[in-house]
Write a protein that holds these residues in place. Structure first.
Motif, PDB file in Angstrom:
ATOM      1  N   ALA A 117      -4.727   3.761  -3.819  1.00 30.42           N
ATOM      2  CA  ALA A 117      -4.911   2.780  -2.749  1.00 30.42           C
ATOM      3  C   ALA A 117      -3.566   2.455  -2.099  1.00 30.42           C
ATOM      4  O   ALA A 117      -3.453   2.393  -0.871  1.00 30.42           O
ATOM      5  CB  ALA A 117      -5.558   1.517  -3.305  1.00 30.42           C
ATOM      6  N   ALA A 118      -2.548   2.274  -2.923  1.00 25.99           N
ATOM      7  CA  ALA A 118      -1.215   1.997  -2.396  1.00 25.99           C
ATOM      8  C   ALA A 118      -0.669   3.200  -1.636  1.00 25.99           C
ATOM      9  O   ALA A 118      -0.039   3.047  -0.581  1.00 25.99           O
ATOM     10  CB  ALA A 118      -0.273   1.617  -3.539  1.00 25.99           C
ATOM     11  N   TYR A 119      -0.906   4.400  -2.154  1.00 19.16           N
ATOM     12  CA  TYR A 119      -0.443   5.614  -1.479  1.00 19.16           C
ATOM     13  C   TYR A 119      -1.074   5.734  -0.092  1.00 19.16           C
ATOM     14  O   TYR A 119      -0.387   6.042   0.893  1.00 19.16           O
ATOM     15  CB  TYR A 119      -0.789   6.840  -2.318  1.00 19.16           C
ATOM     16  CG  TYR A 119      -0.414   8.148  -1.662  1.00 19.16           C
ATOM     17  CD1 TYR A 119       0.846   8.695  -1.838  1.00 19.16           C
ATOM     18  CD2 TYR A 119      -1.318   8.826  -0.854  1.00 19.16           C
ATOM     19  CE1 TYR A 119       1.208   9.890  -1.214  1.00 19.16           C
ATOM     20  CE2 TYR A 119      -0.978  10.016  -0.227  1.00 19.16           C
ATOM     21  CZ  TYR A 119       0.291  10.545  -0.409  1.00 19.16           C
ATOM     22  OH  TYR A 119       0.645  11.711   0.213  1.00 19.16           O
ATOM     23  N   LEU A 120      -2.362   5.489  -0.015  1.00 22.83           N
ATOM     24  CA  LEU A 120      -3.060   5.594   1.267  1.00 22.83           C
ATOM     25  C   LEU A 120      -2.467   4.657   2.311  1.00 22.83           C
ATOM     26  O   LEU A 120      -2.238   5.043   3.455  1.00 22.83           O
ATOM     27  CB  LEU A 120      -4.540   5.274   1.081  1.00 22.83           C
ATOM     28  CG  LEU A 120      -5.368   6.289   0.281  1.00 22.83           C
ATOM     29  CD1 LEU A 120      -6.724   5.686  -0.077  1.00 22.83           C
ATOM     30  CD2 LEU A 120      -5.555   7.582   1.068  1.00 22.83           C
ATOM     31  N   MET A 121      -2.197   3.443   1.901  1.00 24.94           N
ATOM     32  CA  MET A 121      -1.717   2.443   2.852  1.00 24.94           C
ATOM     33  C   MET A 121      -0.251   2.634   3.205  1.00 24.94           C
ATOM     34  O   MET A 121       0.130   2.535   4.375  1.00 24.94           O
ATOM     35  CB  MET A 121      -1.953   1.043   2.296  1.00 24.94           C
ATOM     36  CG  MET A 121      -3.418   0.680   2.152  1.00 24.94           C
ATOM     37  SD  MET A 121      -4.348   0.740   3.709  1.00 24.94           S
ATOM     38  CE  MET A 121      -3.837  -0.813   4.455  1.00 24.94           C
TER      39      MET A 121
END
Length: 209
Positions: A117-121
């Motif tokens: 989730a952090a990577y995507l954002m």
């Protein structure tokens, strides 16, 4: 429609950046890890708790790799996974941006663990295009659970009927509709304007003329 929620995998993200193939297509060749073994030893027993935030991914993945691929470090595998599962639908992003410019809030609504989730954002840069992300590890519930839609609705601060949702999994679409969202079953080749035309105000859809 005041809010547009968008699923990630199968809607916004489609496999490897170069060719759109599944991220694990060359996993065994590149990292010496068989996908079927990884699925059996990691995803099947442990993923439900990881994707709902009950435990972090790193310790469990490290322990499993120690048994099935001792040559491979968890961080290397995670990086390979995230980078090879990151092909964005640029046309959809462009179309979504036009709705955002017209005053519609955009959010991701997705089943993810914390790291991806952090990577995507941050690393993939989706924070530039979306007002936020609602994801399963954050909520402790994953789609199609009604609690996922309840918590996303609360965080969005809008009545369910003001939320339109795009998802490629029919079960999730039906669950969202049951909660009161206006949900669209997203399929390959679908155009955003056509998909959400029944829910979009004229002031918004005119952006596409």
């Amino acid at each position: 429609m005041k809010i547009l929620m968008v699923d990630v995998d199968g809607v916004l993200v489609h496999g490897r950046p170069d060719d759109g193939m599944p991220f694990a297509t060359d996993l065994e060749r590149d990292l010496g890890l068989r996908l079927d073994v990884w699925q059996r030893e990691f995803f099947k027993p442990f993923w439900p708790d990881i994707v709902t935030g009950r435990e972090p991914i790193e310790p469990r993945l490290t322990a499993v790799l120690r048994e099935i691929a001792p040559h491979l470090e968890a961080e290397r595998l995670l990086r390979y996974w995230f980078e090879n599962d990151s092909r964005l639908d640029r046309k959809l992003i462009e179309d979504l941006a036009r709705f955002r410019a017209a005053g519609v809030a955009l959010y991701l609504a997705t089943n993810q663990e914390h790291r991806r989730a952090a990577y995507l954002m941050e690393e993939l840069g989706l924070r530039r295009y979306f007002d936020g992300i609602f994801y399963s590890a954050q909520f402790g519930h994953r789609k199609p659970a009604q609690d996922f839609f309840r918590l996303a609705t609360e965080k969005a601060g809008a009545p369910p009927e003001d939320i339109v949702f795009l998802d490629d999994t029919l079960e999730n679409v039906e669950a969202a509709r049951m909660f009161g969202w206006q949900a669209v079953h997203w399929t390959a080749g679908m155009a955003l304007k056509t998909a959400i035309a029944p829910f979009a105000a004229a002031a918004v859809t005119k952006e596409f003329r």
